[in-house]
Design an enzyme around this catalytic site. Structure first.
Site, PDB file in Angstrom:
ATOM      1  N   ASN A 858      -3.894  -1.405  -2.329  1.00  0.00           N
ATOM      2  CA  ASN A 858      -3.606  -0.204  -2.309  1.00  0.00           C
ATOM      3  C   ASN A 858      -2.916  -0.126  -1.748  1.00  0.00           C
ATOM      4  O   ASN A 858      -2.357   1.780  -0.804  1.00  0.00           O
ATOM      5  CB  ASN A 858      -5.084   0.024  -1.317  1.00  0.00           C
ATOM      6  CG  ASN A 858      -6.435  -0.477  -2.045  1.00  0.00           C
ATOM      7  OD1 ASN A 858      -6.782   0.620  -3.128  1.00  0.00           O
ATOM      8  ND2 ASN A 858      -7.718  -1.201  -1.708  1.00  0.00           N
ATOM      9  N   TYR A 859      -2.212  -0.808  -0.698  1.00  0.00           N
ATOM     10  CA  TYR A 859      -1.049  -0.202  -0.184  1.00  0.00           C
ATOM     11  C   TYR A 859       0.471  -0.367  -0.033  1.00  0.00           C
ATOM     12  O   TYR A 859       1.179   0.241  -0.143  1.00  0.00           O
ATOM     13  CB  TYR A 859      -1.407  -0.875   1.189  1.00  0.00           C
ATOM     14  CG  TYR A 859      -2.378   0.068   1.598  1.00  0.00           C
ATOM     15  CD1 TYR A 859      -2.361   0.931   2.787  1.00  0.00           C
ATOM     16  CD2 TYR A 859      -3.876  -0.661   2.379  1.00  0.00           C
ATOM     17  CE1 TYR A 859      -3.551   1.397   3.447  1.00  0.00           C
ATOM     18  CE2 TYR A 859      -4.980  -0.551   2.705  1.00  0.00           C
ATOM     19  CZ  TYR A 859      -4.877   1.445   3.818  1.00  0.00           C
ATOM     20  OH  TYR A 859      -6.045   1.835   4.335  1.00  0.00           O
ATOM     21  N   ILE A 860       0.292  -1.772  -1.399  1.00  0.00           N
ATOM     22  CA  ILE A 860       1.334  -1.788  -1.157  1.00  0.00           C
ATOM     23  C   ILE A 860       2.288  -1.077  -2.301  1.00  0.00           C
ATOM     24  O   ILE A 860       1.818  -2.048  -3.517  1.00  0.00           O
ATOM     25  CB  ILE A 860       2.018  -3.314  -1.004  1.00  0.00           C
ATOM     26  CG1 ILE A 860       1.876  -4.581   0.146  1.00  0.00           C
ATOM     27  CG2 ILE A 860       3.594  -3.840  -1.312  1.00  0.00           C
ATOM     28  CD1 ILE A 860       1.413  -5.729   0.401  1.00  0.00           C
TER      29      ILE A 860
END
Length: 901
Positions: A858-860
């Site tokens: 989800n974030y990288i």
DNA sequence: AGTTCGACTTAGCAGGCGTGCA
DNA sequence: TGCACGCCTGCTAAGTCGAACT
């Protein structure tokens, strides 16, 4: 429930983890009616439990200011933006101290009533004039007094009184009244009344018919216009354009490959739409309902007070839900039990046992016969032959095939969660007041589908008609329903690899990259605002500081009927503790009731601010940022940069940190070493975002095993040293470093270790003897006599006796051909092995409670990974699972080795 | 303006599965 | 070859955030 003698208490014997009861047990069994829960089931919920707040156990102070993601991410692991308390984390679970510590939230209404006048009166203006003084009795009387309560800071650093001043310092208008009964009361009430109005179901589309189609129509127009001048907007997105121009070369080779596999829709090569119209044609089969309940065999019955109960399928199913969970923590949870039993009793009311027994006490219920039955079924399933298993799987695949894909604008796209959620007991996380509540079986009448106007309306795979059919092309969901437990919406969407998901995912990362260009200014601004005279601004700046530095979530308000968890804006008095000169200790439960527990050093001004925000008359249960909510915060952020909201900071900081951390990759290392560096970077990000996982059950044991392995290596090293010294006593002085005893080499371990070695050697000798004889027999030769084995065993035992002697005398006869050089070399090698094993151990220890997946998913920004893989020549499949590669095809296409976030 | 709703993203858990080791 | 173990995936709960509603 701790009745040692009750039948139920037997449940508490440790039981093996069981597989959750699935509802597919035997598709061939006769169909049975599905039940419809009576409305009263939905009614009252048990009162929520008070919650205890664990006293903070602090560890690992961290200097946030100097390690904030953006400030520097140093090469050393100390450079992590933050660090977590070791062991102390964990989802908050029901605590026995509960009673002593009233639920903060709950306490609030009380404090509210009392506190109002008391606080208002107590806090005279003159109380506050110093920097460290609190905001005056903020939000004391809720709305009415709010504007009067406002205090401004009259100079840079100091808070002083100027009550008359400042229109501008209005609190957030609504400002929860005093210790706030929270809006959720009203909310809950509204919800309740909504739930009771059963007419809702009958006129399902009324609203939608009004809203959706109109929207859709409008959108359709604009879409056609859009089509004619598709590039107008594109031109603006210059950066992506440049990239697109560069690309073709790289792509050509790729294209061939991809097209071979399966024609993939390369949406990232297409012009972007305006984002409101999502499709023109949409064809799919909506949801797959689970097979109806299959009653248990006649001889499987739960017992009540020792008497087997013959239950109708409806109530038997519910009993089975609980029975299947025996041995899990849920079963022992008071709230879970209470909610389950309430619903179970209601079900029994309607579908009572044949025996006419009235069930009034959960403690008298014995679900073990059911549990044992499920266990047997599970064993049976496991024991099935390969063919049987395959047949079963084929049947399942056949059943699911029609639901796997949707057709969108003529393209095939993979559907996501197309299975209707089966009924069961709600497994809320943490202290969810409704955990254990019965989640009803869904019928077509519960489900609204969204589908193209011209698409055939799919027929549900169980009898019934859809609750509604709509054609809203501005949304991406295929089906949707409201679950009964929390009255929340559930959706069926496409899979993560679909164009829709991919597009918005990419847009998310592009937004985060855009923030790079604004973040300096935003930081400057909030640094200034930390000293603002206007409380609301000061609070906003402080909150933003935390969101930016600590990657906190925004923190929306939550209701009484949910677990008490918080994010930045909803932090309360008790969640932050100050430790002079500049340390702030956070201890609260965040999303999923995961504990966030960190000690951080903050800017002096931030420390000061928190002190003010926590000052009298505030106390436990009060909001830390009483003039701030997520809406206001996000509005502000949106003004700073279009589309900016609090969550973007998490994406930005995660991706940025990751990229910085990857700079530590060893250029000339092996692939393994590079991957280790990659994982280290990944872990830093996971820690930053507080992504946790429960320590696996066998961890302690397997960790101890590893430790023993290390010690075994040390033991071997010790023996080498002894050989060396026996061979060349002078070495003792020459290499004084080698004279030192290995650490944690105590007698007890050595004895145990030697015994184990002996055991193993004996076992090996026996096996070898047997094997040899089998071979001899095969070649029709004479078998070795048993005496030969016995001799060998004796020999081994004698050898091992020597071991303990060697240990005691610290002298080992050098092996044949041993030389000083050879031994030194062996010792060096052993040192390396020990070091490597130790690294592996500490690695495992550090990672045991960190979940790496969430940040990767989800974030990288996946392009960072793709670029890194290319640059360091690491195969992407070693970094991304199949699912991730399917999710991020656009990243693979887009990022070359020079790509930077 | 406050509150609720709707749609979508983010999250950990648990069971299944593949794999590496004895 | 069997088995423990760790990774992967499916599942669904729990967030975010802007729009709609009151």
């Amino acid at each position: 429930m701790s009745l040692p003698f009750s039948p139920l208490s037997k449940l508490y014997r440790p039981l093996p983890i069981l597989q959750l009861y699935r509802h597919y047990i035997s598709p061939s069994r006769p169909i049975c009616v599905s039940f419809r829960p009576s409305p009263h089931l939905q009614a009252s919920m048990a009162a929520s439990q008070p919650m205890a707040v664990e006293a903070p156990t602090l560890a690992h102070p961290v200097d946030v200011a100097s390690h904030a993601p953006h400030v520097n991410v140093s090469a050393s692991s100390n450079g992590r933006p933050n660090s977590r308390t070791n062991g102390a984390r964990k989802r908050y679970e029901e605590s026995s101290s509960e009673d002593e510590k009233p639920l903060a939230k709950k306490a609030r209404p009380v404090a509210n009533g009392n506190g109002n006048t008391a606080r208002g009166a107590a806090a005279s203006d003159s109380d506050l004039s110093e920097d460290d003084q609190p905001l005056a009795k903020k939000k004391v009387n809720g709305r009415t007094s709010a504007s009067k309560e406002i205090r401004d800071y009259s100079d840079d650093d100091d808070v002083s009184e100027s009550a008359s001043e400042s229109e501008s310092d209005e609190p957030l208008a609504k400002k929860k009244p005093a210790a706030k009964p929270r809006s959720s009361n009203a909310k809950a009430q509204a919800k309740k009344s909504a739930a009771t109005s059963s007419s809702e179901d009958e006129k399902p589309l009324a609203k939608r018919a009004k809203a959706a189609p109109k929207k859709a129509v409008k959108k359709e127009y604009s879409s056609s216009e859009e089509d004619e001048k598709p590039l107008a907007k594109k031109a603006k997105a210059s950066s992506s354009k440049v990239k697109e121009e560069k690309k073709p070369v790289v792509k050509k080779e790729k294209k061939v490959k991809e097209e071979e596999q399966e024609e993939q829709f390369k949406w990232w090569e297409q012009a972007e739409g305006d984002g409101t119209v999502k499709w023109t044609t949409l064809v799919h089969n909506a949801v797959l309902f689970p097979p109806p309940y299959v009653p248990l065999p006649k001889d499987v019955k739960m017992k009540y007070d020792g008497v087997p109960l013959t239950l109708p399928p409806e109530s038997e199913e519910v009993a089975g839900f609980f029975g299947a969970m025996l041995g899990t923590d849920h079963v022992e949870d008071k709230v879970f039990q209470a909610n389950f039993f309430r619903d179970f009793k209601a079900m029994l009311e309607q579908y009572p046992p044949k025996e006419g027994i009235k069930v009034t006490s959960l403690e008298k219920c014995d679900f073990r016969p059911m549990y044992e039955h499920f266990e047997r079924e599970r064993e049976k399933k496991k024991a099935m032959s390969k063919e049987e298993k395959k047949a079963l799987k084929d049947a399942k695949d056949e059943l699911e095939r029609p639901y796997l894909y949707a057709e969108i604008d003529g393209r095939k796209e993979k559907a996501g969660n197309f299975r209707a959620e089966p009924p069961g007991l709600f497994r809320g996380r943490g202290e969810h007041p409704r955990k254990g509540t019965l989640k009803h079986r869904l019928r077509p009448e519960d489900i609204i589908i969204n589908i193209g106007k011209d698409a055939p309306i799919p027929k549900p795979n169980i009898p019934g008609n859809w609750k509604g059919v709509q054609h809203d092309n501005t949304v991406t969901w295929l089906a949707h329903w409201k679950e009964n437990v929390n009255n929340q919406a559930k959706y069926v969407f496409l899979s993560a690899g679909s164009a829709w998901k991919g597009q918005s995912d990419r847009a998310k990362f592009e937004k985060a990259r855009e923030l790079i260009n604004h973040v300096d200014q935003i930081r400057k601004d909030y640094t200034v605002d930390l000293k603002s005279k206007i409380t609301a601004e000061r609070q906003r700046a402080t909150a933003l500081y935390f969101i930016d530095r600590l990657a906190l979530r925004a923190g929306n308000e939550k209701g009484e009927d949910e677990a008490d968890t918080v994010g930045c804006c909803s932090l309360r008095y008790e969640h932050v503790t100050l430790e002079p000169p500049n340390k702030v200790i956070f201890d609260f439960l965040g999303k999923d009731s995961m504990r966030f527990h960190q000690e951080v050093e903050v800017d002096a001004q931030v420390f000061k601010n928190i002190k003010i925000f926590k000052a009298e008359p505030k106390g436990k249960g009060d909001d830390l940022f009483d003039r701030l909510n997520t809406t206001g915060l996000n509005k502000y952020l949106n003004d700073q940069m279009k589309g900016l909201s609090a969550k973007v900071f998490r994406t930005y900081n995660a991706s940025w940190t990751f990229q910085q951390q990857l700079k530590n990759t060893p250029k000339n290392g092996s692939v393994q070493e590079k991957i280790a560096a990659y994982n280290t970077a990944n872990r830093e990000v996971a820690i930053l975002c507080n992504h946790q996982k429960t320590v696996s059950k066998g961890f302690a044991e397997s960790f101890a095993k590893m430790a023993d392995k290390v010690r075994a290596l040390k033991y071997q090293r010790m023996k080498l040293r002894y050989q060396l010294f026996t061979l060349e006593p002078k070495m003792k002085k020459k290499r004084a470093d080698l004279a030192e005893t290995e650490s944690d080499m105590d007698e007890e371990f050595m004895e145990r270790h030697e015994e184990e070695l002996l055991e193993k050697a004996l076992e090996a000798a026996k096996k070898k003897f047997e094997r040899d004889n089998v071979k001899l027999e095969e070649s029709q030769e004479k078998k070795k006599p048993k005496s030969e084995l016995d001799d060998r065993l004796k020999e081994i035992k004698a050898e091992f006796k020597a071991l303990s002697k060697e240990r005691k005398t610290k002298s080992v006869e050098p092996k044949k051909g041993a030389t000083v050089e050879k031994l030194l070399e062996q010792i060096t090698k052993m040192d390396e092995r020990i070091a490597a094993a130790k690294v592996q151990m500490s690695d495992r220890d550090k990672t045991k409670d960190v979940a790496l997946g969430t940040s990767k998913i989800n974030y990288i920004d996946p392009r960072i990974t793709v670029a890194w893989a290319k640059k360091y020549d690491v195969p992407l499949e070693k970094l991304f699972t199949k699912a991730l590669r399917e999710k991020f095809p656009w990243a693979e296409a887009e990022a070359d080795e020079d790509w930077v976030f």
